[in-house]
Enzyme design. Structure first.
Site, mmCIF file in Angstrom:
data_model
loop_
_atom_site.group_PDB
_atom_site.id
_atom_site.type_symbol
_atom_site.label_atom_id
_atom_site.label_comp_id
_atom_site.label_asym_id
_atom_site.label_seq_id
_atom_site.Cartn_x
_atom_site.Cartn_y
_atom_site.Cartn_z
ATOM 1 N N GLN A 336 33.725 -24.440 1.730
ATOM 2 C CA GLN A 336 33.803 -25.726 2.433
ATOM 3 C C GLN A 336 34.635 -25.592 3.776
ATOM 4 O O GLN A 336 35.815 -25.064 3.644
ATOM 5 C CB GLN A 336 34.486 -26.953 1.681
ATOM 6 C CG GLN A 336 33.627 -27.370 0.650
ATOM 7 C CD GLN A 336 34.249 -26.906 -0.901
ATOM 8 O OE1 GLN A 336 34.399 -25.674 -0.836
ATOM 9 N NE2 GLN A 336 34.102 -27.627 -1.827
ATOM 10 N N GLN A 358 28.758 -23.946 4.660
ATOM 11 C CA GLN A 358 28.839 -24.973 3.702
ATOM 12 C C GLN A 358 29.752 -26.088 4.465
ATOM 13 O O GLN A 358 30.746 -25.861 5.032
ATOM 14 C CB GLN A 358 29.532 -24.532 2.550
ATOM 15 C CG GLN A 358 29.926 -25.725 1.308
ATOM 16 C CD GLN A 358 30.130 -25.260 0.123
ATOM 17 O OE1 GLN A 358 30.440 -23.979 -0.187
ATOM 18 N NE2 GLN A 358 30.514 -26.206 -0.959
ATOM 19 N N ASP A 359 29.267 -27.460 4.253
ATOM 20 C CA ASP A 359 29.938 -28.726 4.855
ATOM 21 C C ASP A 359 29.997 -28.510 6.361
ATOM 22 O O ASP A 359 31.060 -28.948 6.841
ATOM 23 C CB ASP A 359 31.116 -28.790 4.210
ATOM 24 C CG ASP A 359 31.123 -29.299 2.502
ATOM 25 O OD1 ASP A 359 29.887 -29.275 2.109
ATOM 26 O OD2 ASP A 359 31.999 -29.291 2.095
ATOM 27 N N ASP A 380 24.941 -28.116 1.277
ATOM 28 C CA ASP A 380 25.488 -29.535 1.647
ATOM 29 C C ASP A 380 25.885 -29.642 2.946
ATOM 30 O O ASP A 380 27.074 -30.484 3.273
ATOM 31 C CB ASP A 380 26.638 -29.863 0.557
ATOM 32 C CG ASP A 380 26.464 -29.716 -0.884
ATOM 33 O OD1 ASP A 380 25.305 -29.849 -1.015
ATOM 34 O OD2 ASP A 380 27.266 -29.603 -1.505
ATOM 35 N N ARG A 444 20.905 -33.283 -2.630
ATOM 36 C CA ARG A 444 21.581 -33.275 -4.157
ATOM 37 C C ARG A 444 22.597 -34.409 -4.108
ATOM 38 O O ARG A 444 23.169 -34.758 -2.842
ATOM 39 C CB ARG A 444 21.857 -32.035 -4.637
ATOM 40 C CG ARG A 444 23.345 -31.488 -3.927
ATOM 41 C CD ARG A 444 23.778 -30.101 -4.567
ATOM 42 N NE ARG A 444 25.026 -29.630 -3.893
ATOM 43 C CZ ARG A 444 25.686 -29.048 -4.666
ATOM 44 N NH1 ARG A 444 25.730 -28.675 -5.830
ATOM 45 N NH2 ARG A 444 26.945 -28.441 -4.004
#
Length: 538
Positions: A336, A358-359, A380, A444
């Site tokens: 993240q 990520q993120d 994500d 998700r």
């Protein structure tokens, strides 16, 4: 199917029965009202029945309880921050997040109470505003809780804060439910009320962004400007850093629509920028994607929380960014690592790029809009719990670490009464150059009531036929709301999509609820930003 229909009819019946009792005070009506909240037992144990009280009174009582809880939480967090023994860096950073979030909740609850303590009726705009604030307050509480849970040390601190956080979350959830029942009334779809001639021409350019002082004249033709300053590292502007320009902006807690404009000259700015709550109505204009670049490399792997890993973080209401790249270079291996986090209500981003892994883009809370933007990431990489619309954007999944799949969204709605969700409208989902054969999903469920809708967008062949991925096991598959409407391209085929109870293929009558006009009330605030938008479906 029959079971689903009977459940739906029973839910509607209970809800209509609740509505019939909204201005009564019997114990039966209170019991039903508590059943409408996510924590009915907690609600019934914290609300004393009084035959003279209405749903509005119960809402005021629970909001005051939430306000006291937020004050107590802030006091306890600051106590631990001031202890010399609070030496764990991860615990300190998590507590600092909680300090900011509890302070924001005190402001949100205070603002709400100042109005509803003296008003039994709110117009739809006011109701939207306060519903957004209370939805954000629940998210703030959850984020503090998540940050502390992720800390591997400071067990004593966590043990002492957790009961207060848990009770505070349930109080806020109860307050949100009561407010929604008491003050928010369904006005129906507003699609036909916003005339096409009042919408900014979708092909119109926002501004003719020029360098130097002539920019003030050009901006002034489109938006209401109070002052313009220039950031240039070579010293020829008013400031050499973005943060210094932000500090110089006036403190403003009003809803003035005058913008303090910061022109950030082309260059790479290695700095972490924070727009606090008291810096409102800032407009930041760069010289173009990949020309004005704000970059950093904080990550969870290096001891930061996801929340405070952001290169650029915004809290102040009414922020607008144009022609800027926001970047986090930590890399896929670091997990993240946020490029931009926005919890700014009524914030807009036009012709910007968000680059990370990520993120990447944390659409944290409140109402946001993104137009003609590029978003790059892996896992994500569009996440958070704002009410947000992406329009005409390019979404580029890129190569993750070995063994990972890409998920575009991880929406974080944790309460069924929050007015939040992610709407992706007329966007293009295509592979970044390095993606290869990586499995890629539309999203998700990060939280129990995760809500994401894709509408009238192009999906290339990178999208897995199932469309959507699980978080873990069967978590949230029946409580989430994922939907698709009139998408196009080889990845838009819904014949092999997941068959979860929460997944839907919707028609225009449902999709219209997730437009700029209806989902983020954009017709009331976007015109003043100068950012072009389509209020309705195409």
């Amino acid at each position: 199917m029959a079971s689903k229909q009977s459940t739906l009819l029973r839910t509607i019946s209970v809800f209509m029965f609740i509505l019939s009792f909204l201005t009564t005070s019997s114990s039966l009506s209170l019991g039903l009202i508590c059943d409408y909240t996510p924590y009915p037992s907690f609600c019934k144990s914290h609300v004393s029945v009084d035959k003279n009280q209405t749903i509005l009174d119960y809402c005021r009582i629970s909001l005051n309880q939430s306000f006291s809880s937020a004050q107590n939480l802030l006091s306890l967090v600051e106590y631990y921050l001031n202890l010399p023994s609070t030496s764990s860096l991860s615990a300190t950073r998590a507590l600092e997040d909680c300090q900011l979030l509890a302070s924001l909740n005190i402001d949100f609850l205070s603002n709400t109470l100042q109005t509803i303590n003296y008003q039994d009726n709110l117009d739809s705009s006011q109701a939207d505003d306060y519903l957004s604030l209370l939805s954000a307050a629940v998210t703030n509480q959850e984020t503090c809780l998540d940050g502390l849970n992720a800390t591997s040390s400071a067990e004593e601190i966590k043990n002492n804060l957790m009961p207060l956080l848990s009770n505070g979350t349930m109080l806020l959830s109860m307050s949100l439910a009561f407010f929604k029942l008491g003050w928010v009334h369904d006005q129906g779809t507003k699609q036909g009320r916003w005339l096409k001639e009042n919408i900014l021409n979708r092909d119109q350019e926002l501004l003719k962004f020029l360098r130097g002082r002539k920019l003030l004249q050009d901006v002034g033709q489109t938006v209401n400007v109070s002052k313009l300053v220039v950031v240039n590292p070579n010293g020829s502007g008013d400031f050499t850093t973005i943060s210094a320009a932000v500090t110089a902006a006036p403190d403003d807690s009003s809803r003035s629509q005058q913008y303090f404009v910061i022109h950030v000259i082309a260059g790479v700015y290695n700095e972490y920028v924070s727009i606090p709550n008291n810096k409102q109505n800032l407009m930041m204009i760069g010289d173009g994607i990949s020309r004005t670049v704000i970059t950093g490399d904080r990550s969870v792997a290096d001891g930061w929380t996801t929340f405070n890993s952001a290169t650029f973080a915004i809290v102040g209401q009414g922020f607008v960014a144009v022609n800027i790249t926001f970047r986090n270079t930590a890399g896929a291996i670091k997990g993240q690592a946020v490029a931009l986090r926005s919890s700014a209500d009524l914030s807009a981003f036009y012709s910007c790029s968000f680059e990370g892994y990520q993120d990447t883009l944390y659409t944290y809370s409140l109402r946001q809009f993104y137009r003609d933007c590029d978003i790059y990431g892996t896992v994500d990489f569009i996440f958070g719990n704002a009410a947000v619309v992406f329009q005409n954007c390019n979404i580029y999944p890129r190569l993750p670490i070995l063994g990972q799949a890409d998920t575009i969204t991880a929406q974080g709605r944790s309460d069924p009464n929050q007015n939040t969700g992610t709407s992706i409208h007329n966007c293009n989902i295509k592979a970044a150059e390095d993606l290869g054969t990586t499995k890629t999903y539309l999203g998700r469920p990060w939280k129990m009531y995760s809500r994401t809708v894709y509408m009238q967008s192009f999906m290339d062949s990178l999208i897995d036929p199932a469309g959507w991925d699980q978080w873990t096991g069967n978590f949230a598959l029946s409580t989430l709301y994922y939907a698709e409407f009139s998408n196009r391209g080889p990845g838009s085929d819904t014949s092999q999509r997941v068959t979860w109870p929460g997944y839907h293929i919707i028609d225009a009558t449902v999709a219209v609820n997730f437009t700029v006009s209806n989902f983020i009330q954009g017709q009331s605030w976007l015109p003043s930003t100068g950012v072009p938008f389509d209020a309705a479906l195409l």
